[in-house]
Design an enzyme around this catalytic site. Structure first.
Site, mmCIF file in Angstrom:
data_model
loop_
_atom_site.group_PDB
_atom_site.id
_atom_site.type_symbol
_atom_site.label_atom_id
_atom_site.label_comp_id
_atom_site.label_asym_id
_atom_site.label_seq_id
_atom_site.Cartn_x
_atom_site.Cartn_y
_atom_site.Cartn_z
ATOM 1 N N ASP A 68 5.074 -8.056 6.008
ATOM 2 C CA ASP A 68 5.415 -8.586 4.690
ATOM 3 C C ASP A 68 4.156 -9.145 4.032
ATOM 4 O O ASP A 68 3.480 -10.009 4.602
ATOM 5 C CB ASP A 68 6.468 -9.695 4.866
ATOM 6 C CG ASP A 68 7.092 -10.084 3.530
ATOM 7 O OD1 ASP A 68 6.369 -10.057 2.506
ATOM 8 O OD2 ASP A 68 8.289 -10.406 3.508
ATOM 9 N N CYS B 141 3.709 -0.152 -12.111
ATOM 10 C CA CYS B 141 3.908 1.106 -12.849
ATOM 11 C C CYS B 141 5.111 0.922 -13.767
ATOM 12 O O CYS B 141 5.965 1.784 -13.882
ATOM 13 C CB CYS B 141 4.037 2.320 -11.935
ATOM 14 S SG CYS B 141 5.361 2.208 -10.752
ATOM 15 N N GLY C 283 -1.429 6.105 -2.071
ATOM 16 C CA GLY C 283 -2.261 6.788 -3.072
ATOM 17 C C GLY C 283 -3.528 6.004 -3.376
ATOM 18 O O GLY C 283 -4.641 6.521 -3.245
ATOM 19 N N LYS C 284 -3.341 4.747 -3.780
ATOM 20 C CA LYS C 284 -4.523 3.957 -4.155
ATOM 21 C C LYS C 284 -5.321 3.587 -2.908
ATOM 22 O O LYS C 284 -6.544 3.504 -2.951
ATOM 23 C CB LYS C 284 -4.107 2.714 -4.941
ATOM 24 C CG LYS C 284 -3.523 3.073 -6.299
ATOM 25 C CD LYS C 284 -3.156 1.873 -7.118
ATOM 26 C CE LYS C 284 -2.216 2.267 -8.240
ATOM 27 N NZ LYS C 284 -0.855 2.669 -7.767
ATOM 28 N N ASP D 193 -0.200 -4.117 -5.881
ATOM 29 C CA ASP D 193 0.492 -3.097 -6.685
ATOM 30 C C ASP D 193 1.977 -3.260 -6.359
ATOM 31 O O ASP D 193 2.523 -2.569 -5.506
ATOM 32 C CB ASP D 193 -0.044 -1.722 -6.250
ATOM 33 C CG ASP D 193 0.480 -0.575 -7.081
ATOM 34 O OD1 ASP D 193 1.149 -0.810 -8.098
ATOM 35 O OD2 ASP D 193 0.212 0.587 -6.697
ATOM 36 N N GLU E 222 1.726 -2.732 4.429
ATOM 37 C CA GLU E 222 2.988 -2.168 3.924
ATOM 38 C C GLU E 222 4.099 -2.568 4.901
ATOM 39 O O GLU E 222 3.971 -2.340 6.102
ATOM 40 C CB GLU E 222 2.854 -0.635 3.817
ATOM 41 C CG GLU E 222 4.150 0.125 3.625
ATOM 42 C CD GLU E 222 4.907 -0.219 2.338
ATOM 43 O OE1 GLU E 222 4.290 -0.338 1.282
ATOM 44 O OE2 GLU E 222 6.152 -0.384 2.427
ATOM 45 N N ALA F 218 0.784 -1.240 0.000
ATOM 46 C CA ALA F 218 0.000 0.000 0.000
ATOM 47 C C ALA F 218 0.816 1.290 0.000
ATOM 48 O O ALA F 218 0.301 2.331 -0.406
ATOM 49 C CB ALA F 218 -0.946 0.010 1.201
ATOM 50 N N GLY F 219 2.075 1.250 0.466
ATOM 51 C CA GLY F 219 2.826 2.495 0.624
ATOM 52 C C GLY F 219 3.136 3.149 -0.709
ATOM 53 O O GLY F 219 3.419 2.436 -1.660
ATOM 54 N N PRO F 220 3.070 4.480 -0.809
ATOM 55 C CA PRO F 220 2.756 5.460 0.240
ATOM 56 C C PRO F 220 1.264 5.728 0.454
ATOM 57 O O PRO F 220 0.931 6.610 1.228
ATOM 58 C CB PRO F 220 3.468 6.718 -0.261
ATOM 59 C CG PRO F 220 3.443 6.593 -1.750
ATOM 60 C CD PRO F 220 3.518 5.121 -2.058
HETATM 61 C C1 LIG Z 1 4.477 0.386 -6.236
HETATM 62 S S1 LIG Z 1 4.527 0.667 -4.553
HETATM 63 C C2 LIG Z 1 2.823 0.707 -4.138
HETATM 64 C C3 LIG Z 1 2.175 2.025 -4.447
HETATM 65 C C4 LIG Z 1 0.849 2.204 -3.727
HETATM 66 N N1 LIG Z 1 -0.087 1.151 -4.058
HETATM 67 C C5 LIG Z 1 0.214 3.539 -4.017
HETATM 68 O O1 LIG Z 1 -0.683 3.620 -4.870
HETATM 69 O O2 LIG Z 1 0.614 4.540 -3.393
HETATM 70 C C6 LIG Z 1 5.040 -0.859 -3.893
HETATM 71 C C7 LIG Z 1 5.086 -0.920 -2.399
HETATM 72 O O3 LIG Z 1 5.338 -2.287 -2.052
HETATM 73 C C8 LIG Z 1 6.077 -2.292 -0.865
HETATM 74 N N2 LIG Z 1 6.687 -3.617 -0.664
HETATM 75 C C9 LIG Z 1 7.965 -4.019 -0.852
HETATM 76 N N3 LIG Z 1 8.121 -5.297 -0.466
HETATM 77 C C10 LIG Z 1 6.913 -5.722 -0.035
HETATM 78 C C11 LIG Z 1 6.449 -6.932 0.534
HETATM 79 N N4 LIG Z 1 7.258 -7.964 0.719
HETATM 80 N N5 LIG Z 1 5.164 -6.997 0.916
HETATM 81 C C12 LIG Z 1 4.319 -5.948 0.719
HETATM 82 N N6 LIG Z 1 4.708 -4.781 0.192
HETATM 83 C C13 LIG Z 1 5.990 -4.665 -0.177
HETATM 84 C C14 LIG Z 1 7.068 -1.167 -1.057
HETATM 85 O O4 LIG Z 1 7.584 -0.736 0.192
HETATM 86 C C15 LIG Z 1 6.189 -0.121 -1.736
HETATM 87 O O5 LIG Z 1 5.651 0.749 -0.786
#
Ligand SMILES: C[S@@+](CC[C@H](N)C(=O)[O-])C[C@H]1O[C@@H](n2cnc3c(N)ncnc32)[C@H](O)[C@@H]1O
Length: 513
Positions: A369, A440, A322-323, A387, A342, A318-320
């Protein structure tokens, strides 16, 4: 320094219309310096300005932080704008200068290499950054040549020293002898490899040009679109706003000059500078979000589902936020709840902030995780968005320095994580529920290949007509972003900056049987 050369004078080229679309272009469509015949200050270099103009200094500090500290330009720049107390016009100038110099670095370095008497690697990195800023002003901004030269030399003198100031002066004079079209024609005249040519002209690393070419072909598009795609990466993206459904209104933004968005409901395009000036943005009910991301969140919420009344939704990465913010607002309206997951603590905090305007009874943020969630909550959710972390090759226009940071090895390294997260998302989805796999990046290794692998490995998932669902969620209703996937009845979706004006987002919607 004559009267017109003051940092804030009109001779500095900050007439308030420095945007991409207003720059003069030559017959080939390339941007030219507006100066025409070059004019230089009559003042001897030693007598020219020694003070650094605050807007140029801010841009220089951004480039230094990116090079020296691996900083993100979009995070450093607002702080520098505040620190130097730049007004709206100067903030716009500093932004265009810093972002343009970072994006154009590949082309500018190739030009500078022809104007410096030693390899660029042997230059002090601070001098190289000053030269890049000078090159961008001379070749791609509406800054008269004499102002670009004087002010950049003044900056170098003030912050690096007198010797470097003279070097910058000599090199930028050579740069200014030709316009950008002439320089790029010269750089590429003996280059027969189209990838190398495109890399030089459009300032991308060669491996990214190759990767984007593969992406176009892999998604059934023509390689002839490559130039337009690379150019779209170099254009400053217009800020997209979304009013959170049931919570926000775009009235304030529209009163401040924003235009209603044509792709997705409750969205607007804002070219008025700092969005932080809008109370609705500060309140978190209106948010900055790419129209492609908005569409995807709306499509996830809109897929017709049988079987649940009070739905549970999951945003696995979910980070940061937006969605998650848009999903949270949509969940609140339809009586659903949202779990936003996240693993990075500071990013989980950003998700909480993004969701702050939404009723806290509707959402929860988990720090952990995402690969564990399928096992911890099997079949626990009706709608799951995954995402995944990706190369971000579809959002290069938003991160000016990203293209120089990414490595070809990132593609291979991310593959296993993307597959594990998609598997976990599938496990967490109840029979009859849906999973949206989103990136993306348009690269086939991160998009269609991951989905095809999953469908080969698991018989409990079917690909939906993702394109039709996205079309239904969009205002025009026919984005023509779909692609039939061999061996399935379904489609995936690939959006493109040069076609849809969005980031190059990919989405595959799958239903668990
Ligand atoms: C593409 S970004 C997501 C953007 C978000 N959906 C938005 O719209 O703002 C991918 C995110 O996945 C997180 N991430 C990395 N490893 C992960 C894991 N093992 N499990 C879940 N999330 C993870 C990253 O920290 C990052 O915040």
């Amino acid at each position: 320094m004559n009267g017109q050369d003051t940092p804030h004078g009109r001779g500095d080229g900050r007439g308030g219309r420095g945007g991409q679309s207003h720059r003069r272009r030559n017959e080939a469509g390339r941007e030219r310096n507006r100066g025409g015949v070059r004019q230089y200050s009559q003042t001897a270099p030693s007598q020219r300005t020694r003070a650094a103009d605050p807007a140029r200094l801010a841009a220089f500090e951004v480039l230094r932080a990116v090079e020296r500290d691996d900083a993100y330009a979009n995070l450093v720049l607002p702080a520098r704008i505040r620190q130097h107390r730049l007004d709206r016009r100067d903030a716009g100038f500093a932004t265009e200068l810093a972002y343009g110099a970072l994006r154009g670095q590949g082309t500018y370095d190739a030009i500078l290499a022809r104007c410096v008497d030693r390899p660029l690697e042997r230059l002090d990195p601070a001098i190289l950054d000053a030269l890049r800023l000078g090159a961008h002003q001379l070749l791609a901004m509406r800054v008269p040549a004499h102002a670009a030269l004087d002010q950049t030399v003044g900056l170098a003198r003030a912050v690096i020293g007198a010797g470097p100031g003279s070097l910058v002066n000599a090199v930028l004079r050579r740069v200014s002898a030709k316009d950008l079209a002439t320089w790029t024609a010269e750089l590429t005249e003996t280059e027969t490899d189209p990838v190398k040519r495109a890399a030089l002209v459009h300032s991308h690393p060669e491996w990214i040009v190759r990767a984007l070419r593969q992406s176009l072909v892999g998604h059934g598009r023509s390689v002839d679109e490559l130039e337009a795609l690379l150019e779209a990466d170099n254009a400053a993206p217009v800020v997209n706003l979304v009013a959170l459904p049931g919570l926000g209104s775009l009235d304030e933004a529209i009163d401040a000059g924003a235009e209603p968005g044509e792709l997705v409901e409750d969205s607007a395009l804002y070219a008025g500078g700092d969005v932080g000036r809008l109370a609705s943005v500060r309140a978190g009910t209106v948010r900055v979000q790419d129209a492609g991301s908005q569409l995807i969140a709306r499509a996830v919420a809109a897929v017709p589902l049988d079987g649940s009344t009070a739905e549970r939704w999951l945003d696995l990465c979910a980070g940061p936020g937006g969605k998650a913010a848009l999903l949270g607002a949509l969940a609140a309206r339809s009586g659903a709840t949202l779990l936003a997951n996240e693993p990075a603590g500071h990013r989980a905090e950003l998700v909480r902030k993004a969701l702050a305007a939404v009723d806290p009874a509707v959402w929860e943020v988990r720090t952990g995780d995402g690969r564990e969630l399928g096992r911890l909550e099997p079949a626990g959710f009706d709608r799951v968005l995954v995402d995944v972390p990706c190369t971000g090759l579809g959002a290069l226009r938003r991160r000016p320095e990203a293209r120089w940071r990414r490595q070809p090895s990132d593609l291979a390294q991310l593959g296993p994580l993307q597959r594990e997260l998609l598997d976990s998302a599938a496990e967490a989805t109840r029979p009859g529920g849906i999973v949206a796999y989103v990136t993306c990046s348009p690269h086939p290794a991160e998009t269609t290949a991951v989905v095809a692998d999953l469908l080969r490995r698991r018989r409990d998932l079917e690909l939906l007509d993702s394109a039709a669902i996205l079309d239904a969620a969009s205002l025009p209703g026919r984005l023509q972003a779909g692609q039939a996937e061999p061996g399935t009845d379904g489609t995936t979706v690939q959006l493109w900056p040069h076609l849809h004006g969005t980031d190059a987002m990919f989405m595959a919607l799958l239903r668990r049987k």
